[in-house]
Design a protein around this motif. Structure first.
Motif, mmCIF file in Angstrom:
data_model
loop_
_atom_site.group_PDB
_atom_site.id
_atom_site.type_symbol
_atom_site.label_atom_id
_atom_site.label_comp_id
_atom_site.label_asym_id
_atom_site.label_seq_id
_atom_site.Cartn_x
_atom_site.Cartn_y
_atom_site.Cartn_z
ATOM 1 N N ASP B 4 15.349 -11.219 8.198
ATOM 2 C CA ASP B 4 16.594 -11.040 7.957
ATOM 3 C C ASP B 4 16.155 -10.582 6.103
ATOM 4 O O ASP B 4 16.465 -9.447 6.175
ATOM 5 N N LEU B 5 15.777 -11.386 5.707
ATOM 6 C CA LEU B 5 15.244 -11.054 4.329
ATOM 7 C C LEU B 5 14.364 -10.144 4.273
ATOM 8 O O LEU B 5 14.820 -9.067 3.292
ATOM 9 N N LEU B 6 12.824 -10.361 5.206
ATOM 10 C CA LEU B 6 12.017 -8.908 5.097
ATOM 11 C C LEU B 6 12.758 -8.215 5.146
ATOM 12 O O LEU B 6 12.123 -6.588 4.542
ATOM 13 N N ALA B 7 13.866 -7.214 6.060
ATOM 14 C CA ALA B 7 14.404 -6.615 6.792
ATOM 15 C C ALA B 7 15.168 -5.956 5.265
ATOM 16 O O ALA B 7 15.244 -5.349 5.173
ATOM 17 N N HIS B 8 15.473 -6.564 4.705
ATOM 18 C CA HIS B 8 16.730 -6.162 3.945
ATOM 19 C C HIS B 8 15.898 -5.947 2.285
ATOM 20 O O HIS B 8 16.466 -5.106 2.039
ATOM 21 N N ILE B 9 14.678 -6.313 2.290
ATOM 22 C CA ILE B 9 13.563 -5.900 1.504
ATOM 23 C C ILE B 9 13.403 -4.766 1.522
ATOM 24 O O ILE B 9 13.636 -3.821 1.196
ATOM 25 N N ALA B 10 12.887 -4.319 3.438
ATOM 26 C CA ALA B 10 12.324 -3.285 3.716
ATOM 27 C C ALA B 10 13.496 -1.762 3.492
ATOM 28 O O ALA B 10 13.444 -0.535 3.196
ATOM 29 N N ARG B 11 14.981 -2.582 2.642
ATOM 30 C CA ARG B 11 15.650 -0.987 2.547
ATOM 31 C C ARG B 11 15.506 -0.152 1.164
ATOM 32 O O ARG B 11 16.211 0.607 1.382
ATOM 33 N N TYR B 12 15.128 -1.273 0.785
ATOM 34 C CA TYR B 12 14.605 -0.666 -0.839
ATOM 35 C C TYR B 12 13.320 -0.708 -0.453
ATOM 36 O O TYR B 12 13.038 0.725 -1.113
ATOM 37 N N VAL B 13 12.374 -1.012 -0.552
ATOM 38 C CA VAL B 13 11.084 -0.315 -0.940
ATOM 39 C C VAL B 13 10.313 -1.144 0.083
ATOM 40 O O VAL B 13 10.201 -2.043 1.401
ATOM 41 N N ALA B 14 9.070 -0.309 -0.277
ATOM 42 C CA ALA B 14 8.328 -0.994 1.201
ATOM 43 C C ALA B 14 6.897 -1.585 1.024
ATOM 44 O O ALA B 14 6.168 -2.100 0.041
ATOM 45 N N LEU B 15 7.326 -2.695 1.744
ATOM 46 C CA LEU B 15 5.788 -3.639 1.402
ATOM 47 C C LEU B 15 4.603 -3.631 2.803
ATOM 48 O O LEU B 15 5.131 -3.480 3.638
ATOM 49 N N ALA B 16 3.132 -3.708 2.016
ATOM 50 C CA ALA B 16 2.156 -3.851 2.804
ATOM 51 C C ALA B 16 2.108 -5.372 3.890
ATOM 52 O O ALA B 16 3.160 -5.939 3.316
ATOM 53 N N PRO B 17 1.446 -5.288 4.890
ATOM 54 C CA PRO B 17 1.955 -6.743 5.511
ATOM 55 C C PRO B 17 1.244 -7.321 4.470
ATOM 56 O O PRO B 17 2.281 -8.903 4.815
ATOM 57 N N ALA B 18 0.216 -7.895 3.942
ATOM 58 C CA ALA B 18 -0.363 -9.482 3.532
ATOM 59 C C ALA B 18 0.935 -9.111 1.879
ATOM 60 O O ALA B 18 0.871 -10.250 1.647
ATOM 61 N N GLU B 19 1.471 -8.153 1.596
ATOM 62 C CA GLU B 19 3.136 -8.541 0.705
ATOM 63 C C GLU B 19 3.913 -9.167 1.313
ATOM 64 O O GLU B 19 4.391 -9.932 0.687
ATOM 65 N N ALA B 20 4.229 -8.465 2.491
ATOM 66 C CA ALA B 20 5.415 -9.802 3.241
ATOM 67 C C ALA B 20 4.895 -10.434 3.804
ATOM 68 O O ALA B 20 5.537 -11.994 3.530
#
Lengths: 202, 202
Positions: B4-20
């Motif tokens: 859910d935190l990664l989904a929340h981050i994705a609402r604002y910025v795009a992360l590469a898989p390695a960054e996630a």
């Protein structure tokens, strides 16, 4: 122009000369006379203001028709109505110059473009906003935790220059007192209880 | 974990898989039972908490010995004592689980290292903190601008699920009422004045 803002940014992040120039290019210098408004309730907040010289106050009009001050911004402080800035809905606040004030104006529409071109500013604003959050969180500890008299003396001890600079009726509004009550408190010597506790004025 | 935190981050910025993956590597999952504390006044706040499931409250003890709640955090909210986090001085606050709560814990000592490796998170936290600032600025408009009764009905209308979820005595503390006063207000029908005005609960 904007030298103090660039110095403030340099406290947090390093900018290349070309990046510093981009920042300058995106800012507008504005000088407003005492009592002039930078934001009027009912209009959307379109910019963030960094105080280079002077003092701003942020307030709203209560249902009873009185002015309630919620923030001051002195030199090196940013001021904006973030709720209105984010939604571009009408602001509930007024931002007014307490003294003749010079600000660096960062237009909201251009802010995101600037931050995309100078990513170090994301870090700068994140760190600035962390400090804003810290100040906002700490304020209720004093508001709820101290008596009115302790609150006043804590405030004066923490910001001695500021208490001299701002009209007493504005200080009263910010602290949630009537001007008469503040006069009464000022006439009494401090009880020696509240010292500088590291609060922020905005 | 931390989905859910990664989904929340994705609402604002795009992360590469390695960054996630780096984000996941820097987080700790923690589940606390109801009434357990994540932060106790007198100790420095060492982490920020993102609520995956449950509800946290932040409070301090006034000089009169009563608990004053200043914030709640439900799912998808961050909670930290930013003043203590920044200074690493003892916190004045307690953070306690209102329900059994699961949080993603971002250790402060590791936060800056993570942000240096995943600069997009600077933008994410800048945007999150802008929303925190917006909520904190708007709150006094309701606190000072509405009557106690209007304030309660505004709160319930804005956060209907939340008012059901939190014990009434905690809601009373957050709104600055005694539990008895809140009971009295609840027993009366609303005057039909305060609607959802877009405030935030933390």
């Amino acid at each position: 122009m904007h030298t103090d803002l660039l110095a403030h940014i340099a406290r947090y992040v390093a900018l290349a000369p070309a990046e510093a120039q981009l920042v300058r290019d995106h800012l507008v210098l504005q000088t407003v006379p005492r009592k002039a408004h930078l934001l009027v309730a009912g209009q959307p907040c379109c910019a963030s203001y960094f105080v280079l010289h002077g003092c701003l106050r942020m307030y709203f009009i209560t249902e009873k028709g009185t002015e309630q001050i919620t923030r001051f911004a002195l030199e090196n402080w940013w001021l904006a109505d973030y709720a209105s800035l984010l939604s571009q809905r009408p602001s509930q606040f007024f931002v007014q110059a307490v003294e003749a004030t010079t600000v660096s104006v960062l237009d909201y529409a251009r802010q995101e473009e600037l931050l995309a071109r100078v990513p170090a500013l994301e870090r700068y604003f994140r760190l600035v906003l962390q400090r804003v959050a810290a100040a906002d969180q700490t304020r209720p500890v004093f508001q709820f935790g101290l008596s009115a008299e302790e609150l006043y003396h804590h405030f004066v001890a923490s910001f001695p220059g500021f208490a001299q600079r701002v009209p007493q009726y504005m200080l009263a509004s910010y602290l949630g007192f009537t001007p008469e009550f503040l006069s009464k408190i000022r006439a009494r010597p401090p009880a020696g209880k509240a010292g500088p506790l590291g609060a922020q004025i905005s």
